[in-house]
Design an enzyme around this catalytic site. Structure first.
Site, PDB file in Angstrom:
ATOM      1  N   LYS A   1       0.842  -1.202   0.000  1.00  0.00           N
ATOM      2  CA  LYS A   1       0.000   0.000   0.000  1.00  0.00           C
ATOM      3  C   LYS A   1       0.882   1.259   0.000  1.00  0.00           C
ATOM      4  O   LYS A   1       0.625   2.206  -0.745  1.00  0.00           O
ATOM      5  CB  LYS A   1      -0.933  -0.008   1.216  1.00  0.00           C
TER       6      LYS A   1
ATOM      7  N   GLN B   1      -5.090  -2.126   9.506  1.00  0.00           N
ATOM      8  CA  GLN B   1      -4.856  -3.418   8.860  1.00  0.00           C
ATOM      9  C   GLN B   1      -5.414  -4.552   9.717  1.00  0.00           C
ATOM     10  O   GLN B   1      -5.188  -4.594  10.931  1.00  0.00           O
ATOM     11  CB  GLN B   1      -3.343  -3.593   8.614  1.00  0.00           C
TER      12      GLN B   1
ATOM     13  N   ASP C   1     -11.414   1.907   3.444  1.00  0.00           N
ATOM     14  CA  ASP C   1     -11.553   0.455   3.313  1.00  0.00           C
ATOM     15  C   ASP C   1     -13.009   0.037   3.130  1.00  0.00           C
ATOM     16  O   ASP C   1     -13.281  -1.080   2.684  1.00  0.00           O
ATOM     17  CB  ASP C   1     -11.066  -0.202   4.617  1.00  0.00           C
TER      18      ASP C   1
HETATM   19  N1  GUN Z   1      -6.535  -7.532   5.711  1.00  0.00           N
HETATM   20  C1  GUN Z   1      -6.675  -8.264   4.596  1.00  0.00           C
HETATM   21  N2  GUN Z   1      -7.229  -7.526   3.625  1.00  0.00           N
HETATM   22  C2  GUN Z   1      -7.446  -6.304   4.151  1.00  0.00           C
HETATM   23  C3  GUN Z   1      -7.991  -5.107   3.632  1.00  0.00           C
HETATM   24  O1  GUN Z   1      -8.415  -5.003   2.484  1.00  0.00           O
HETATM   25  N3  GUN Z   1      -8.019  -4.065   4.488  1.00  0.00           N
HETATM   26  C4  GUN Z   1      -7.587  -4.155   5.765  1.00  0.00           C
HETATM   27  N4  GUN Z   1      -7.689  -3.082   6.537  1.00  0.00           N
HETATM   28  N5  GUN Z   1      -7.081  -5.244   6.274  1.00  0.00           N
HETATM   29  C5  GUN Z   1      -7.009  -6.316   5.467  1.00  0.00           C
END
Ligand code: GUN
Length: 286
Positions: free
Chosen positions: A53, A97, A120
């Site tokens: 990211k 996350q 998200d």
């Molecule tokens: N963990 C696995 N995929 C994601 C996601 O798309 N966003 C977040 N915040 N955590 C994750």
């Protein structure tokens, strides 16, 4: 022989467009967006996802802050960090996350994020808006899948859509987005009794169940469009999807590879939703 849907290429194109937009903002002296990412603990996969990211943000040219917190961080400390970012006017998007360590209540944390900054799309308010057909922020993986299908000119209206997996992150919002596109949706999961019978009815099959290579050719109707959200390591350590690519590719009409299919699209939608907040701030005369 299926057409292999190149999520990597589409993601690069969309990210290039965002980069051009950021350059224009910079030239005009407008504030560039900032994405704040909070990562608790030392789950190796999560560290890789967060790095990816950060890289995508850097490539497009806006800003990110990554707060790496130790696994002993308390729920109260995490909530305080979220609140700090909620109140910080220079932060456009907040992402915590997942998964979080067991002693932290995930729902409580997601609820604490300002829904407007929830890039998200996991906040209950944003999930609720999606489920009444008035989406604002959308979970990035299903959003990326819809974007990929549209880019390949695949019509969803009137199609039989079968989603395998009912997570809040993928399966449920995916089913709802397909419904909004006028697909006829069947949502299946680990306790579904006649899974194979149902997947064989799918014109569009989306698999997000987290079981490596579960879906073999005998689960797939000839000519189906097969979308693989899985990311698993097989016995020899190779990255594989939830779909057995080698056996399914010859019977499908379109298929996403792993890696290079859905994954890059997820990140791109995160970038897009952060940029959307930046646009909004500019419109509001910041
Ligand atoms: N963990 C696995 N995929 C994601 C996601 O798309 N966003 C977040 N915040 N955590 C994750």
């Amino acid at each position: 022989m299926a057409i292999i849907m190149n999520g990597r290429q589409l993601a690069d194109q969309l990210q290039d467009k965002l980069a051009t937009e950021v350059n224009n903002w910079r030239a005009k002296g407008l504030r560039l967006p900032t994405l704040a990412v909070i990562l608790v603990g030392d789950d190796p996969a999560s560290h890789v996802y967060v790095k990816n990211k950060e890289k995508a943000v850097a490539k497009i040219g806006f800003h990110s802050i990554v707060k790496r917190l130790p696994k002993e961080t308390t729920e109260a400390e995490l909530l305080e960090q979220v609140q700090t970012y909620n109140l910080d006017q220079a932060i456009d998007g907040i992402l915590v996350q997942l998964p979080l360590p067991e002693h932290i209540d995930e729902e409580k944390v997601l609820l604490a994020i300002d829904a407007k900054k929830d890039v998200d799309g996991f906040h209950p308010l944003n999930m609720g808006k999606l489920f009444i057909g008035k989406p604002d922020k959308i979970a990035c993986t299903p959003y990326g899948i819809i974007t990929l299908l549209k880019a390949y000119d695949i019509k969803i209206e009137g199609k039989q859509v079968v989603v395998v997996g009912r997570s809040n992150i993928v399966g449920k919002p995916m089913a709802q987005l397909m419904l909004m596109e006028h697909g006829t949706v069947t949502l299946t999961h680990s306790r579904t009794k006649n899974l194979q019978e149902l997947t064989q009815t799918a014109d569009i099959l989306v698999v997000a169940i987290g079981r490596g290579e579960l879906i073999t050719a005998d689960y797939v109707k000839p000519g189906a469009i097969v979308i693989d959200v899985g990311m698993n390591r097989n016995e020899s350590g190779k990255l594989v999807g939830d779909v057995d690519f080698a056996s399914v590719e010859p019977v499908a009409s379109f298929i996403t590879p792993v890696p290079g299919g859905v994954g890059p699209m997820t990140i791109t939608m995160l970038m897009e939703q952060t940029m959307a907040n930046g646009r909004l701030a500019h419109l509001e005369g910041e």
